[in-house]
Design an enzyme around this catalytic site. Structure first.
Site, mmCIF file in Angstrom:
data_model
loop_
_atom_site.group_PDB
_atom_site.id
_atom_site.type_symbol
_atom_site.label_atom_id
_atom_site.label_comp_id
_atom_site.label_asym_id
_atom_site.label_seq_id
_atom_site.Cartn_x
_atom_site.Cartn_y
_atom_site.Cartn_z
ATOM 1 N N GLY A 41 -33.872 -10.698 87.104
ATOM 2 C CA GLY A 41 -34.959 -10.021 87.805
ATOM 3 C C GLY A 41 -36.156 -9.702 86.930
ATOM 4 O O GLY A 41 -36.351 -10.279 85.858
ATOM 5 N N CYS A 43 -36.786 -6.963 85.239
ATOM 6 C CA CYS A 43 -36.455 -6.274 83.989
ATOM 7 C C CYS A 43 -36.263 -7.249 82.831
ATOM 8 O O CYS A 43 -36.931 -7.145 81.801
ATOM 9 C CB CYS A 43 -35.199 -5.443 84.174
ATOM 10 S SG CYS A 43 -34.652 -4.617 82.666
ATOM 11 N N LYS A 52 -40.656 -5.186 75.278
ATOM 12 C CA LYS A 52 -40.175 -4.628 74.007
ATOM 13 C C LYS A 52 -40.343 -5.631 72.871
ATOM 14 O O LYS A 52 -40.572 -5.246 71.714
ATOM 15 C CB LYS A 52 -38.701 -4.206 74.117
ATOM 16 C CG LYS A 52 -38.427 -3.210 75.220
ATOM 17 C CD LYS A 52 -39.401 -2.035 75.227
ATOM 18 C CE LYS A 52 -39.471 -1.341 76.559
ATOM 19 N NZ LYS A 52 -40.241 -2.019 77.599
ATOM 20 N N GLY A 183 -49.060 5.571 82.906
ATOM 21 C CA GLY A 183 -47.613 5.728 82.892
ATOM 22 C C GLY A 183 -47.030 4.837 81.809
ATOM 23 O O GLY A 183 -47.752 4.351 80.930
ATOM 24 N N ALA A 184 -45.726 4.585 81.883
ATOM 25 C CA ALA A 184 -45.064 3.804 80.835
ATOM 26 C C ALA A 184 -45.697 2.430 80.656
ATOM 27 O O ALA A 184 -45.991 2.004 79.526
ATOM 28 C CB ALA A 184 -43.580 3.663 81.165
ATOM 29 N N VAL A 273 -45.306 0.929 90.748
ATOM 30 C CA VAL A 273 -44.450 -0.131 91.296
ATOM 31 C C VAL A 273 -44.336 0.035 92.801
ATOM 32 O O VAL A 273 -44.179 1.148 93.304
ATOM 33 C CB VAL A 273 -43.047 -0.070 90.651
ATOM 34 C CG1 VAL A 273 -42.102 -1.074 91.299
ATOM 35 C CG2 VAL A 273 -43.134 -0.322 89.150
ATOM 36 N N HIS A 445 -26.991 13.902 58.010
ATOM 37 C CA HIS A 445 -28.239 14.033 57.254
ATOM 38 C C HIS A 445 -28.366 12.870 56.261
ATOM 39 O O HIS A 445 -27.393 12.506 55.612
ATOM 40 C CB HIS A 445 -28.236 15.356 56.481
ATOM 41 C CG HIS A 445 -29.436 15.530 55.593
ATOM 42 N ND1 HIS A 445 -30.662 15.920 56.088
ATOM 43 C CD2 HIS A 445 -29.596 15.351 54.248
ATOM 44 C CE1 HIS A 445 -31.524 15.988 55.075
ATOM 45 N NE2 HIS A 445 -30.904 15.642 53.957
#
Length: 466
Positions: A41, A43, A52, A183-184, A273, A445
């Site tokens: 799809g 994504c 990304k 937005g994103a 969207v 840490h």
């Protein structure tokens, strides 16, 4: 010849559809998936994954340009725009092929073509040659996803006014770009293009960028973006785009009525969207749609028995991980299990601009509106040893607790790799862990994640490193 009768048919193979199909197969249900384009799809092919890859390329280029800050000298570094685009497409193609492997492994039948649900628990699939085949199933799941939303005065022509798909496949790097919406999608593409030398202006109708985030996160991102050289116009709307001539002339109007014209090469429309609920047979079956979303119950059953819907076509956040979770719950209920309904109040949101943003639960303002007496703890990455060593001191972790019971109401982060840290918060909220328990949870840490423990300690006046 392949079978035309199944236990489950899923229409759409995005992160909702393909995950639902795999889970259905795992539970012993004979399953098929209808897909009109590429497995995975939006994504995998045009959203989460290829963006990304572009962001990583932009980040590497930024690292190289700031290499001297790390004691490394690099001369004459160049960005090859077409190679950057090609890498992104290659990553997407690889992920789509991975879905093909998973389908084969799980014995899921792939039905390529445009799917339309029909009465009588049937799905018509029209292939690219126009041939129509009707399949039937006891359970039909609509997972047709979404597409870029268009504004009436900002029509996408994919030449000068583009959506996110074209932004991932431009033939050449533009000199300037106006991004409409923050937005994103908007802020991620703004980061990518500004990092490779494009003059970027963000236009946002609301009074701050990333408006769904906590106000302090919005202010921090705006400050850092402006420092990078991006122009940001909030409380501003685009009233007209003139695409005649070589570039674009974008007319914007502020809330006080002042008009201004911006010239650029490309306008990117990133205003949200829209659900794909048209032309897929819903009306023929009698499935109820309200305000562009299919009406479902907590197990994603529509008003018509045997028909279900998940993902971007139902109310709720239009996020890949939400669609996947909905798909699993849907098919587990179909298979006779008793899954817990999805808690939409504990859904993490991630934005992959640099610095990254992640959040879950209530913002400080929403917590106050809801009547909670709150404790707020904030820990800046400027006080983090790991962040200092990485050269990534921008941002913070902010936690909001209910003062009475210690419940973690919300978490808001901006900084390097914070999208990898938010799952801890989701688990804490799921397990109803209190603020004091979080403070006493030993964090390794040096890590960025120590900031979560320190922010909790700050809320209770126990912080060590501030």
């Amino acid at each position: 010849m392949s079978s035309t009768k199944f236990d489950v048919i899923v229409v759409g193979s995005g992160p909702g559809g393909y995950v639902a199909a795999i889970r259905a197969s795992q539970l012993g249900l004979k399953t098929a998936v209808v897909e009109a384009e590429s497995l995975g799809g939006i994504c995998l092919n045009w959203g989460c994954i290829p963006t990304k890859a572009l962001i990583k390329s932009a980040q590497v280029f930024e690292y190289i340009n700031h290499a001297e800050e790390y004691g490394i000298k690099v001369e004459n570094a160049e960005m090859n725009f077409s190679d950057m685009i090609s890498r992104s497409r290659g990553v997407a193609d690889g992920m789509s092929k991975g879905i093909q492997f998973l389908f084969k492994k799980n014995k899921i039948e792939k039905l390529m073509g445009w799917g339309k649900v029909q009465p009588g628990k049937k799905v018509e699939v029209e292939d690219q040659d126009g041939k129509k085949t009707v399949y039937s199933a006891d359970h039909i799941i609509v997972a047709t996803g979404g597409r870029a939303r268009e504004l009436p005065n900002l029509k996408i022509d994919n030449e000068k006014v583009i959506g996110y798909r074209k932004a991932m496949t431009l033939e050449k790097k533009p000199a300037s770009m106006v991004v409409v919406g923050s937005g994103a999608i908007g802020v991620e593409f703004a980061y990518v293009y500004s990092s490779i030398g494009v003059d970027v202006t963000i236009v946002e109708f609301l009074d701050r960028i990333v408006p769904n985030e906590d106000e302090e996160v919005s202010k921090t991102l705006e400050k850092l973006y402006k420092k990078k050289g991006l122009k940001i116009m909030t409380s501003t709307e685009v009233t007209q785009v003139d695409t005649k001539g070589k570039g674009c002339k974008v007319t914007v109007k502020s809330k006080d009525g002042k008009e201004e014209q911006i010239e650029c090469d490309i306008v990117l429309s990133a205003v949200g969207v829209a659900s794909n609920v048209e032309n897929c047979g819903l009306e023929d079956v009698g499935i109820l749609v309200d305000k562009g979303k299919i009406k479902v119950d907590e197990y994603y059953r529509t008003n018509m028995p045997g028909y279900y819907a998940i993902g971007d076509v139902v109310p709720g956040p239009a996020l890949a991980h939400v669609a996947s979770a909905e798909g699993i719950i849907c098919v587990e209920k179909i298979a006779g299990q008793d899954p817990e309904p999805l808690d939409y109040g504990n859904i993490p949101g991630c934005t992959y601009c640099i610095p990254e943003i992640s959040s879950v639960g209530l913002t400080e303002a929403k917590a106050k509106e809801a009547g909670y007496e709150i404790k707020v703890g904030k820990f800046p990455f400027s006080a983090s040893g790991k962040a200092s060593a990485a050269g990534a001191k921008d941002g913070f972790v902010k936690l909001i607790f209910d003062a009475k019971y210690g419940e973690l109401l919300g978490a808001h982060m901006i900084g390097a790799n914070v999208t990898e840290m938010i799952a801890e918060i989701v688990a804490i909220r799921k397990l109803e862990t209190t603020g004091h328990e979080l403070i006493k949870t030993v964090h390794p840490h040096p890590t960025m994640s120590e900031a979560i423990m320190e922010a909790a300690a700050a809320a209770y006046d126990e912080v060590i490193h501030l």
